[in-house]
Write an enzyme that holds these catalytic residues in place. Structure first.
Site, PDB file in Angstrom:
ATOM      1  N   ASP A 165       0.828  -1.199   0.000  1.00 31.72           N
ATOM      2  CA  ASP A 165       0.000   0.000   0.000  1.00 31.72           C
ATOM      3  C   ASP A 165       0.870   1.260   0.000  1.00 31.72           C
ATOM      4  O   ASP A 165       1.859   1.339   0.729  1.00 31.72           O
ATOM      5  CB  ASP A 165      -0.860  -0.033   1.270  1.00 31.72           C
ATOM      6  N   GLU A 175      14.669 -15.325   0.179  1.00 29.62           N
ATOM      7  CA  GLU A 175      15.120 -16.405   1.068  1.00 29.62           C
ATOM      8  C   GLU A 175      14.065 -17.517   1.146  1.00 29.62           C
ATOM      9  O   GLU A 175      14.343 -18.611   1.619  1.00 29.62           O
ATOM     10  CB  GLU A 175      15.325 -15.875   2.497  1.00 29.62           C
TER      11      GLU A 175
HETATM   12  C1  GLC Z   1      -4.241   2.986  -0.596  1.00 31.66           C
HETATM   13  C2  GLC Z   1      -5.450   2.102  -0.481  1.00 31.66           C
HETATM   14  C3  GLC Z   1      -6.604   2.939  -0.041  1.00 31.66           C
HETATM   15  C4  GLC Z   1      -6.279   3.530   1.315  1.00 31.66           C
HETATM   16  C5  GLC Z   1      -4.981   4.309   1.265  1.00 31.66           C
HETATM   17  C6  GLC Z   1      -4.468   4.607   2.645  1.00 31.66           C
HETATM   18  O1  GLC Z   1      -4.366   3.929  -1.597  1.00 31.66           O
HETATM   19  O2  GLC Z   1      -5.682   1.444  -1.684  1.00 31.66           O
HETATM   20  O3  GLC Z   1      -7.804   2.215   0.030  1.00 31.66           O
HETATM   21  O4  GLC Z   1      -7.308   4.385   1.730  1.00 31.66           O
HETATM   22  O5  GLC Z   1      -3.966   3.582   0.623  1.00 31.66           O
HETATM   23  O6  GLC Z   1      -3.998   3.446   3.240  1.00 31.66           O
END
Ligand code: GLC
Length: 563
Positions: A207, A278
């Site tokens: 993310d 790993e």
């Molecule tokens: C990313 C995720 C989204 C979230 C954001 C903050 O863009 O896809 O859904 O709100 O990160 O974590």
């Protein structure tokens, strides 16, 4: 599965809150996923990616993690996770989980400890606490804005009750950003990776993989106006359609936001890649990196970094042949130049579903969402028709394709959610000015005549489902050869049997401007983005997103032919 499975994989995104609810609380869960995996095996995908199911106060639907190594009771237990992954593997489906390293929840024990500790303490040093500006420190440390709207800083009360330092949150105030220059943070995340790798996961979707390092000194920054310069691969698409693209990110690396795409992020991924390597069995890293242009995204997938990066330039391309040819070329060039596969994606849990988005006629910046006040909304049938053509085009491209749950049913964005049902922090942080992302997150319909359309045993679901879900339910589509589900199943099966993911694309000359035409291996693909039907080349029709008309390819239709 073949080696380097990820180069060609069709990967299906599960949004656990909305996939299937086994215990009847109106919220999807891991046991629900396990019980429905057979449908995904039938669909013909290679892997699933699960959005977060970790312990969380759910202020950003689980992207606010309080404990990275446990399952939130809303979704079940670690045992439920083990059962789910075992079942997926038994069905030949790999499992990718979401990792949220840019920020934690404010309920994370580290952040609670930081609040209780003094300025300058090691506890605060895991996050980005700073003194405010102005005489009493009453102004935020800089002018950055949250992606969800409003300031990116929140001031805390110190233990004596007086207003004190500020902490950075690029997203909601409940999502404090970690300080990734701190080795303790790095060590913690290595342990988290190992925890899930040891449990058998096949990889991580990372993310905000462009946000973890911030420029030295946290300098002020004003993003370009919305709809402003996007340049690069996506520039032509913005100009062609008038549809503005992701506004936060500028084209030139030197001109980028001090919180996106800083060089330092790449050291983190090199470190993680070595750790993943790993482990046996080709575990992968996939980047969510909203940067452009495409050659810049390719930095995330250099040979010693991640395996894949999402192709948001492709997602943001309108249904326009010139723009599509351009972004496909730019994608294959950019990813190919570092030896990585291109990825392709049309929908996910953050964007307006493509059955609606590709036909919206008014500007709708990413993240704003759609609702009753939005303008330029399409009718369902023409919107779906275009989406089916777009998917048939995407699934014929070489590389790896991402699908978002429900697109195989032709689900549109849900526009008419009641205001009091909306849950996206974007909606709250902008006082309802932006609708946010709830419209693409409505729980799935499985059986048209069951309570909550088969989502779970209860009548209700966490976001209300529209009546239209009855006719779009999976059981209503399964045996209908004209259904969207049958189109997806057919395209995925041909993609596999003809090995299109591993193929190479060759443009075919001699078609009108509004046609996208190419050969991939022994398949010829023709997509008609124009208004009028066109002739098809000779060859057996393997698949068509709509019926042909007297042998001609109608508007908003894609066909595959045997070459
Ligand atoms: C990313 C995720 C989204 C979230 C954001 C903050 O863009 O896809 O859904 O709100 O990160 O974590």
């Amino acid at each position: 599965m073949t080696s380097e499975w990820w180069r060609t994989a069709a990967i299906y995104q599960i949004y656990p809150r909305s996939f299937a609810d086994a215990n009847g609380d109106g919220m999807g869960d891991l046991a629900g996923i396990t019980s429905r995996l057979v449908a995904l095996q039938e669909l013909g995908i290679n892997a699933i990616w699960l959005s977060p199911f970790y312990t969380s106060p759910q202020r950003d639907a689980g992207y606010d993690v309080a404990d990275y190594c446990d399952v939130d009771p809303l979704f079940g237990t670690l045992d439920d996770f083990d059962a789910m992954i075992a079942e997926a593997h038994a069905r030949g489906i790999r499992v990718i989980v979401d990792l949220v390293p840019n920020h934690s929840s404010d309920a994370h024990e580290w952040f609670q400890a930081a609040l209780a500790a003094a300025p300058g303490s090691p506890e605060r040093a895991r996050y980005l606490f700073r003194d405010g500006r102005g005489p009493d420190g009453a102004e935020a440390p800089n002018n950055w804005e949250s992606v969800f709207g409003g300031p990116a800083w929140t001031r805390v009360l110190e233990s004596d009750g007086t207003p004190g330092q500020w902490y950075l949150h690029l997203f909601d105030s409940s999502q404090p950003d970690f300080d990734w220059t701190n080795d303790e943070v790095r060590e913690e995340f290595r342990d988290i990776l190992r925890f899930w790798l040891d449990r058998g996961v096949d990889g991580f979707r990372v993310d905000v993989a462009h946000g973890m390092i911030k420029a030295e000194g946290l300098p002020d920054y004003t993003p370009p106006a919305e709809g402003g310069s996007m340049g690069g691969a996506a520039g032509v698409t913005a100009a062609a359609s008038g549809v503005p693209l992701e506004p936060e990110i500028s084209a030139e690396p030197g001109d980028s936001a001090p919180y996106w795409g800083q060089e330092g992020v790449h050291d983190i991924y090199r470190d993680w890649r070595a750790l993943l390597d790993e482990y046996p069995g080709e575990r992968i890293l996939a980047a969510e990196a909203w940067v452009d242009p495409l050659p810049r995204v390719a930095k995330w997938v250099r040979p010693d970094e991640m395996h894949q990066a999402f192709n948001f330039a492709y997602l943001e391309t309108p249904w326009n042949a010139e723009a599509l040819r351009h972004v496909i070329d730019a994608s294959l060039d950019a990813f190919g130049s570092v030896g990585a596969p291109s990825t392709w994606v049309l929908s996910n849990h953050d964007v307006v579903r493509h059955a609606t988005r590709l036909s919206v006629t008014e500007a709708n910046p990413q993240g704003h969402g759609l609702g009753p006040r939005s303008k330029g909304l399409p009718e369902y049938a023409p919107g779906l028709r275009r989406a089916r053509a777009a998917t048939a085009l995407m699934l014929a491209l070489p590389g790896s394709a991402y699908l978002y749950q429900g697109e195989e049913l032709g689900l549109p964005e849900v526009i008419h959610l009641p205001d009091d049902a909306r849950q996206d922090p974007t909606w709250f942080r902008t006082g309802g000015e932006r609708y946010g992302r709830d419209g693409c997150r409505v729980p799935l319909p499985w059986e048209g005549s069951a309570p909550s359309y088969g989502f779970g045993p209860a009548d209700a679901s966490w976001l209300p489902q529209p009546e239209q879900w009855a006719s779009l339910a999976r059981d209503r589509q399964r045996d209908d050869p004209t259904s969207t589900l049958s189109l997806y199943r057919g395209a995925l099966a041909l993609r596999r049997s003809r090995d299109l993911g591993a193929g190479a694309l060759e443009w075919l000359p001699g078609f009108a401007e509004s046609i996208v035409a190419f050969r991939n291996g022994d398949v010829v693909v023709v997509a008609n983005t124009g208004d009028a039907a066109v002739e098809l080349p000779a060859g057996e029709v393997l698949l068509s997103s709509e019926p042909l008309e007297g042998g001609m390819l109608p508007a908003d239709t894609t066909a595959w032919l045997a070459a």
